[in-house]
Design a protein around this motif. Structure first.
Motif, PDB file in Angstrom:
ATOM      1  N   CYS A 296      -1.822  -8.406  14.660  1.00  0.00           N
ATOM      2  CA  CYS A 296      -2.562  -8.008  13.684  1.00  0.00           C
ATOM      3  C   CYS A 296      -2.040  -6.444  13.402  1.00  0.00           C
ATOM      4  O   CYS A 296      -1.756  -6.561  12.098  1.00  0.00           O
ATOM      5  CB  CYS A 296      -3.984  -8.494  14.050  1.00  0.00           C
ATOM      6  SG  CYS A 296      -4.470  -9.904  14.010  1.00  0.00           S
TER       7      CYS A 296
ATOM      8  N   MET B 135      -0.354  -5.606   9.608  1.00  0.00           N
ATOM      9  CA  MET B 135      -0.982  -5.020   8.982  1.00  0.00           C
ATOM     10  C   MET B 135      -0.117  -3.912   8.967  1.00  0.00           C
ATOM     11  O   MET B 135      -0.373  -3.627   7.941  1.00  0.00           O
ATOM     12  CB  MET B 135      -2.008  -4.221   9.427  1.00  0.00           C
ATOM     13  CG  MET B 135      -2.892  -3.239   8.896  1.00  0.00           C
ATOM     14  SD  MET B 135      -3.758  -4.064   7.467  1.00  0.00           S
ATOM     15  CE  MET B 135      -5.798  -4.243   8.618  1.00  0.00           C
TER      16      MET B 135
ATOM     17  N   LEU C 161      -4.627  -5.134   4.280  1.00  0.00           N
ATOM     18  CA  LEU C 161      -4.863  -6.196   4.881  1.00  0.00           C
ATOM     19  C   LEU C 161      -4.778  -7.434   4.159  1.00  0.00           C
ATOM     20  O   LEU C 161      -4.767  -8.442   4.905  1.00  0.00           O
ATOM     21  CB  LEU C 161      -6.623  -5.821   5.673  1.00  0.00           C
ATOM     22  CG  LEU C 161      -7.639  -6.485   6.118  1.00  0.00           C
ATOM     23  CD1 LEU C 161      -8.215  -5.816   6.634  1.00  0.00           C
ATOM     24  CD2 LEU C 161      -8.007  -7.473   5.810  1.00  0.00           C
TER      25      LEU C 161
ATOM     26  N   GLN D 127      -9.439 -12.882   6.063  1.00  0.00           N
ATOM     27  CA  GLN D 127      -9.906 -11.321   6.200  1.00  0.00           C
ATOM     28  C   GLN D 127     -10.926 -10.633   7.113  1.00  0.00           C
ATOM     29  O   GLN D 127     -10.800 -10.399   7.514  1.00  0.00           O
ATOM     30  CB  GLN D 127     -10.125 -10.791   4.866  1.00  0.00           C
ATOM     31  CG  GLN D 127      -8.727 -11.428   3.499  1.00  0.00           C
ATOM     32  CD  GLN D 127      -8.825 -10.569   2.606  1.00  0.00           C
ATOM     33  OE1 GLN D 127      -9.124  -9.318   2.458  1.00  0.00           O
ATOM     34  NE2 GLN D 127      -8.549 -11.050   1.558  1.00  0.00           N
ATOM     35  N   PRO D 128     -11.795 -11.419   6.855  1.00  0.00           N
ATOM     36  CA  PRO D 128     -13.102 -10.843   8.312  1.00  0.00           C
ATOM     37  C   PRO D 128     -12.609 -10.480   9.723  1.00  0.00           C
ATOM     38  O   PRO D 128     -13.312  -9.943  10.130  1.00  0.00           O
ATOM     39  CB  PRO D 128     -14.135 -11.889   7.804  1.00  0.00           C
ATOM     40  CG  PRO D 128     -13.803 -12.240   6.272  1.00  0.00           C
ATOM     41  CD  PRO D 128     -12.553 -12.475   6.007  1.00  0.00           C
TER      42      PRO D 128
ATOM     43  N   SER E 192     -10.292  -8.208   9.967  1.00  0.00           N
ATOM     44  CA  SER E 192     -10.602  -6.775  10.366  1.00  0.00           C
ATOM     45  C   SER E 192     -11.227  -6.528  11.911  1.00  0.00           C
ATOM     46  O   SER E 192     -11.287  -5.494  11.984  1.00  0.00           O
ATOM     47  CB  SER E 192     -11.721  -6.702   8.917  1.00  0.00           C
ATOM     48  OG  SER E 192     -12.518  -5.489   9.020  1.00  0.00           O
ATOM     49  N   LYS E 193     -11.953  -7.908  11.956  1.00  0.00           N
ATOM     50  CA  LYS E 193     -12.615  -7.385  12.693  1.00  0.00           C
ATOM     51  C   LYS E 193     -12.000  -7.255  14.255  1.00  0.00           C
ATOM     52  O   LYS E 193     -11.732  -6.621  14.987  1.00  0.00           O
ATOM     53  CB  LYS E 193     -13.387  -8.852  13.121  1.00  0.00           C
ATOM     54  CG  LYS E 193     -14.080  -8.699  14.469  1.00  0.00           C
ATOM     55  CD  LYS E 193     -14.936 -10.450  14.844  1.00  0.00           C
ATOM     56  CE  LYS E 193     -15.074 -10.446  16.817  1.00  0.00           C
ATOM     57  NZ  LYS E 193     -16.035 -12.110  16.724  1.00  0.00           N
TER      58      LYS E 193
ATOM     59  N   LEU F 159      -9.017  -6.148  13.869  1.00  0.00           N
ATOM     60  CA  LEU F 159      -8.191  -4.259  14.130  1.00  0.00           C
ATOM     61  C   LEU F 159      -9.344  -3.256  14.353  1.00  0.00           C
ATOM     62  O   LEU F 159      -9.083  -2.485  15.267  1.00  0.00           O
ATOM     63  CB  LEU F 159      -7.899  -4.295  12.637  1.00  0.00           C
ATOM     64  CG  LEU F 159      -6.769  -4.914  12.600  1.00  0.00           C
ATOM     65  CD1 LEU F 159      -6.120  -4.659  11.015  1.00  0.00           C
ATOM     66  CD2 LEU F 159      -5.332  -4.882  13.267  1.00  0.00           C
ATOM     67  N   LYS F 160     -10.762  -3.895  14.244  1.00  0.00           N
ATOM     68  CA  LYS F 160     -11.563  -3.282  14.331  1.00  0.00           C
ATOM     69  C   LYS F 160     -11.324  -2.526  16.040  1.00  0.00           C
ATOM     70  O   LYS F 160     -12.043  -1.661  16.593  1.00  0.00           O
ATOM     71  CB  LYS F 160     -13.435  -2.952  13.742  1.00  0.00           C
ATOM     72  CG  LYS F 160     -13.948  -2.417  14.461  1.00  0.00           C
ATOM     73  CD  LYS F 160     -15.471  -2.924  13.601  1.00  0.00           C
ATOM     74  CE  LYS F 160     -17.031  -2.085  13.885  1.00  0.00           C
ATOM     75  NZ  LYS F 160     -18.126  -2.704  13.360  1.00  0.00           N
TER      76      LYS F 160
ATOM     77  N   SER G 213      -8.339   5.913  15.541  1.00  0.00           N
ATOM     78  CA  SER G 213      -8.106   5.086  14.305  1.00  0.00           C
ATOM     79  C   SER G 213      -6.626   4.713  13.805  1.00  0.00           C
ATOM     80  O   SER G 213      -5.998   5.922  13.753  1.00  0.00           O
ATOM     81  CB  SER G 213      -9.110   6.310  12.970  1.00  0.00           C
ATOM     82  OG  SER G 213      -8.547   6.019  12.084  1.00  0.00           O
TER      83      SER G 213
ATOM     84  N   ARG H  58      -7.289   3.742   5.243  1.00  0.00           N
ATOM     85  CA  ARG H  58      -7.779   2.730   4.343  1.00  0.00           C
ATOM     86  C   ARG H  58      -7.879   2.978   2.278  1.00  0.00           C
ATOM     87  O   ARG H  58      -9.113   4.285   2.388  1.00  0.00           O
ATOM     88  CB  ARG H  58      -8.721   1.702   4.460  1.00  0.00           C
ATOM     89  CG  ARG H  58      -8.553   0.905   5.553  1.00  0.00           C
ATOM     90  CD  ARG H  58     -10.155   0.241   6.392  1.00  0.00           C
ATOM     91  NE  ARG H  58      -9.865  -0.502   7.787  1.00  0.00           N
ATOM     92  CZ  ARG H  58      -9.504  -0.027   8.617  1.00  0.00           C
ATOM     93  NH1 ARG H  58      -9.124   1.089   9.274  1.00  0.00           N
ATOM     94  NH2 ARG H  58      -8.914  -0.850   9.872  1.00  0.00           N
TER      95      ARG H  58
ATOM     96  N   VAL I 207      -3.082  -0.138   3.297  1.00  0.00           N
ATOM     97  CA  VAL I 207      -3.945   0.806   4.037  1.00  0.00           C
ATOM     98  C   VAL I 207      -2.792   1.499   4.348  1.00  0.00           C
ATOM     99  O   VAL I 207      -1.401   0.880   3.792  1.00  0.00           O
ATOM    100  CB  VAL I 207      -4.324   0.045   5.137  1.00  0.00           C
ATOM    101  CG1 VAL I 207      -5.340  -0.954   5.042  1.00  0.00           C
ATOM    102  CG2 VAL I 207      -3.217  -1.344   5.312  1.00  0.00           C
TER     103      VAL I 207
END
Length: 309
Positions: free
Chosen positions: A14, A18, A24, A35-36, A39-40, A42-43, A52, A56, A61
């Protein structure tokens, strides 16, 4: 410090997609995830690394300084694992594959000869060639999508953080079709401004050398231009029109020898850019890549000594 075992292959994939897409949404589409979910993932990775990785914004990004540092290792690691899995599948242990990023300046003479010699010596070798501008190819090299990049690179800002090995220097020259009007009478440099001009794309490394030649000769460039990195398009257009092509010598060497194209003698040539091999020092070269480097050096030496072509 030990590697956190909570970092999974999906986290790296991922992250790399990105970085490659700069978006994203586009990365999620390529990987066929929501997408959620993207995002999860990558978080999770950023929390595990305590850093970090992306900045964004509304436009997409961009990698942070930490992201750039991590990219140097994540890309080659993922590609090395993929290569290992692919090698075992099908039992092709003896087969090799080298992925080359090739600039237009070397695709006409250097690379075909390199591939010929490689295939002559290695019966189970696959050479995969990707072409494009230097910035794109070097970005592919950073994430491990290609093993080597060959061409004029020394003056490219994207080369920073990568390794460059000089092979030979190559000048630029102006060429036209044999019956071009400029060849019918003594050359006046200012007359070149009256004909269409074929140039490399703006912003590329080779374009800087092309522009330099005009500056050195005190000639203004024509306002009517074709800008392209395609050798095939450039040659065909010049042969069918009154255009002047400012070309890397490799691209037209055989055409000049056969008389299909004729060089416009300005009394000087742009002194030459450095053609060489770019590699990613953070990834050990595969055996197939080492074979390729050896042959590139061999053919590069033949260029310098005037033995080839």
């Amino acid at each position: 410090m030990n590697i956190d075992t909570r970092i999974k292959f999906r986290h790296l994939v991922c992250f790399l997609e990105m970085a490659r897409q700069g978006s994203l949404a586009r990365a999620a589409d390529v990987l066929a995830v929501s997408q959620p979910a993207m995002s999860k993932t990558l978080k999770e990775l950023e929390e595990l690394l305590a850093a970090s990785l992306f900045m964004r914004s509304k436009s997409g990004v961009n990698l942070t300084e930490a992201g750039v540092a991590f990219l140097r290792y994540a890309g080659p690691s993922v590609q090395a694992l993929r290569d290992g899995v692919n090698t075992l599948r099908g039992g092709e242990y003896a087969a090799g594959k080298v992925r080359l990023g090739v600039l237009s300046t070397v695709e006409s003479l250097l690379v075909p000869e390199v591939v010929r010699r490689l295939h002559e010596r290695h019966s189970a070798l696959v050479v995969s060639v990707v072409t494009g501008p230097s910035a794109y190819l070097l970005s592919q090299l950073r994430v491990g999508d290609v093993d080597l990049v060959v061409g004029r690179m020394a003056d490219s800002p994207e080369i920073q953080g990568l390794t460059f090995e000089h092979l030979y220097s190559e000048s630029m020259t102006l060429v036209v079709r044999p019956d071009h009007p400029l060849l019918a009478e003594p050359l006046e440099r200012n007359a070149l401004e009256d004909f269409p001009l074929v140039l490399p794309l703006a912003g590329t490394t080779i374009r800087k050398f092309a522009d330099s030649l005009f500056v050195q000769c005190g000639i203004s460039q024509s306002r009517q231009r074709l800008e392209t990195l395609s050798v095939t398009l450039s040659r065909r257009y010049v042969l069918s029109s009154e255009a002047i092509w400012i070309a890397p010598l490799d691209a037209v060497r055989l055409d000049l020898a056969s008389g299909e194209l004729v060089e416009i003698n300005l009394g000087q040539r742009e002194p030459g850019g450095s053609v060489g091999i770019s590699s990613n020092a953070s990834l050990p070269l595969s055996l197939a890549s080492q074979w390729c480097v050896e042959v590139l050096r061999e053919v590069g030496q033949a260029y310098r000594e005037g033995v080839y072509p």
